[in-house]
Motif scaffolding. Structure first.
Motif, PDB file in Angstrom:
ATOM      1  N   LEU A   1       0.826  -1.209   0.000  1.00 18.00           N
ATOM      2  CA  LEU A   1       0.000   0.000   0.000  1.00 18.00           C
ATOM      3  C   LEU A   1       0.861   1.260   0.000  1.00 18.00           C
ATOM      4  O   LEU A   1       0.531   2.242  -0.667  1.00 18.00           O
ATOM      5  CB  LEU A   1      -0.943   0.006   1.205  1.00 18.00           C
ATOM      6  N   GLY A   2       1.963   1.226   0.738  1.00 17.83           N
ATOM      7  CA  GLY A   2       2.870   2.366   0.774  1.00 17.83           C
ATOM      8  C   GLY A   2       3.480   2.676  -0.581  1.00 17.83           C
ATOM      9  O   GLY A   2       3.702   3.844  -0.919  1.00 17.83           O
ATOM     10  N   GLU A   3       3.731   1.644  -1.369  1.00 22.43           N
ATOM     11  CA  GLU A   3       4.271   1.838  -2.719  1.00 22.43           C
ATOM     12  C   GLU A   3       3.230   2.485  -3.628  1.00 22.43           C
ATOM     13  O   GLU A   3       3.568   3.268  -4.506  1.00 22.43           O
ATOM     14  CB  GLU A   3       4.703   0.493  -3.315  1.00 22.43           C
ATOM     15  N   ILE A   4       1.989   2.145  -3.423  1.00 24.87           N
ATOM     16  CA  ILE A   4       0.910   2.634  -4.286  1.00 24.87           C
ATOM     17  C   ILE A   4       0.473   4.041  -3.894  1.00 24.87           C
ATOM     18  O   ILE A   4       0.201   4.876  -4.753  1.00 24.87           O
ATOM     19  CB  ILE A   4      -0.299   1.673  -4.203  1.00 24.87           C
ATOM     20  N   ALA A   5       0.394   4.303  -2.591  1.00 28.33           N
ATOM     21  CA  ALA A   5      -0.140   5.573  -2.089  1.00 28.33           C
ATOM     22  C   ALA A   5       0.936   6.653  -2.169  1.00 28.33           C
ATOM     23  O   ALA A   5       1.558   7.001  -1.174  1.00 28.33           O
ATOM     24  CB  ALA A   5      -0.637   5.402  -0.666  1.00 28.33           C
ATOM     25  N   GLN A   6       1.118   7.188  -3.337  1.00 27.73           N
ATOM     26  CA  GLN A   6       2.140   8.213  -3.546  1.00 27.73           C
ATOM     27  C   GLN A   6       1.845   9.420  -2.672  1.00 27.73           C
ATOM     28  O   GLN A   6       0.714   9.886  -2.578  1.00 27.73           O
ATOM     29  CB  GLN A   6       2.182   8.625  -5.004  1.00 27.73           C
ATOM     30  N   ASN A   7       2.880   9.927  -2.037  1.00 30.59           N
ATOM     31  CA  ASN A   7       2.803  11.105  -1.173  1.00 30.59           C
ATOM     32  C   ASN A   7       1.989  10.882   0.098  1.00 30.59           C
ATOM     33  O   ASN A   7       1.634  11.841   0.771  1.00 30.59           O
ATOM     34  CB  ASN A   7       2.253  12.324  -1.933  1.00 30.59           C
ATOM     35  N   TRP A   8       1.668   9.646   0.403  1.00 28.64           N
ATOM     36  CA  TRP A   8       0.937   9.327   1.628  1.00 28.64           C
ATOM     37  C   TRP A   8       1.621   8.163   2.331  1.00 28.64           C
ATOM     38  O   TRP A   8       1.672   7.067   1.787  1.00 28.64           O
ATOM     39  CB  TRP A   8      -0.503   8.905   1.322  1.00 28.64           C
TER      40      TRP A   8
END
Length: 135
Positions: A64-71
């Motif tokens: 999820l961290g890889e997908i959620a750019q800037n979050w």
């Protein structure tokens, strides 16, 4: 409301609580599920989700961290973060069809998140690649 939707709501409550005050007792967990669902199929489904997210949380969070750019996951609202974990587990490791898992997550976000949560959750989950659990 369908039994599985209700079971997801209860699983979300447990996952949310895990962020703040984890339940370490298996008996406490099953008692909570039984008290909220009082249906063996629903309890089993919710338990699979909770235990699956717990067991795979680090890998799910990384994905999820890889997908959620800037979050970062830590910056996300607790409800959003745990809805994403629940849905990502279902997509990556569960038997629920991807579209159903995403739709259910969006519905959870509408109910438990902010006004922007459903769009946020949908946008991130839409980027989650379809992969078999053991890939």
């Amino acid at each position: 409301m369908s039994l599985r939707r209700r079971a997801r709501e209860v699983a979300l409550q447990i996952l949310f609580e895990d962020d703040v005050n984890p339940r370490n007792s298996g008996t406490e967990l099953t008692d909570f599920l039984h008290g909220r669902l009082n249906n063996q199929d629903g309890e089993d489904f919710a338990l699979r989700i909770v235990l699956g997210v717990r067991q795979n949380c680090a890998a799910i969070d990384e994905r999820l961290g890889e997908i959620a750019q800037n979050w970062s996951l830590k910056r996300m609202a607790g409800a959003d973060r745990n809805i994403l974990r629940l849905a990502a587990y279902e997509v990556l490791h569960g038997e629920t069809p991807r579209a159903v898992a995403i739709n259910e997550a969006v519905e959870l976000a509408k109910r438990f998140g902010s006004a922007q949560s459903s769009g946020f959750v949908n946008g991130i989950l839409d980027k989650l690649p379809r992969q078999p659990a053991e890939a």
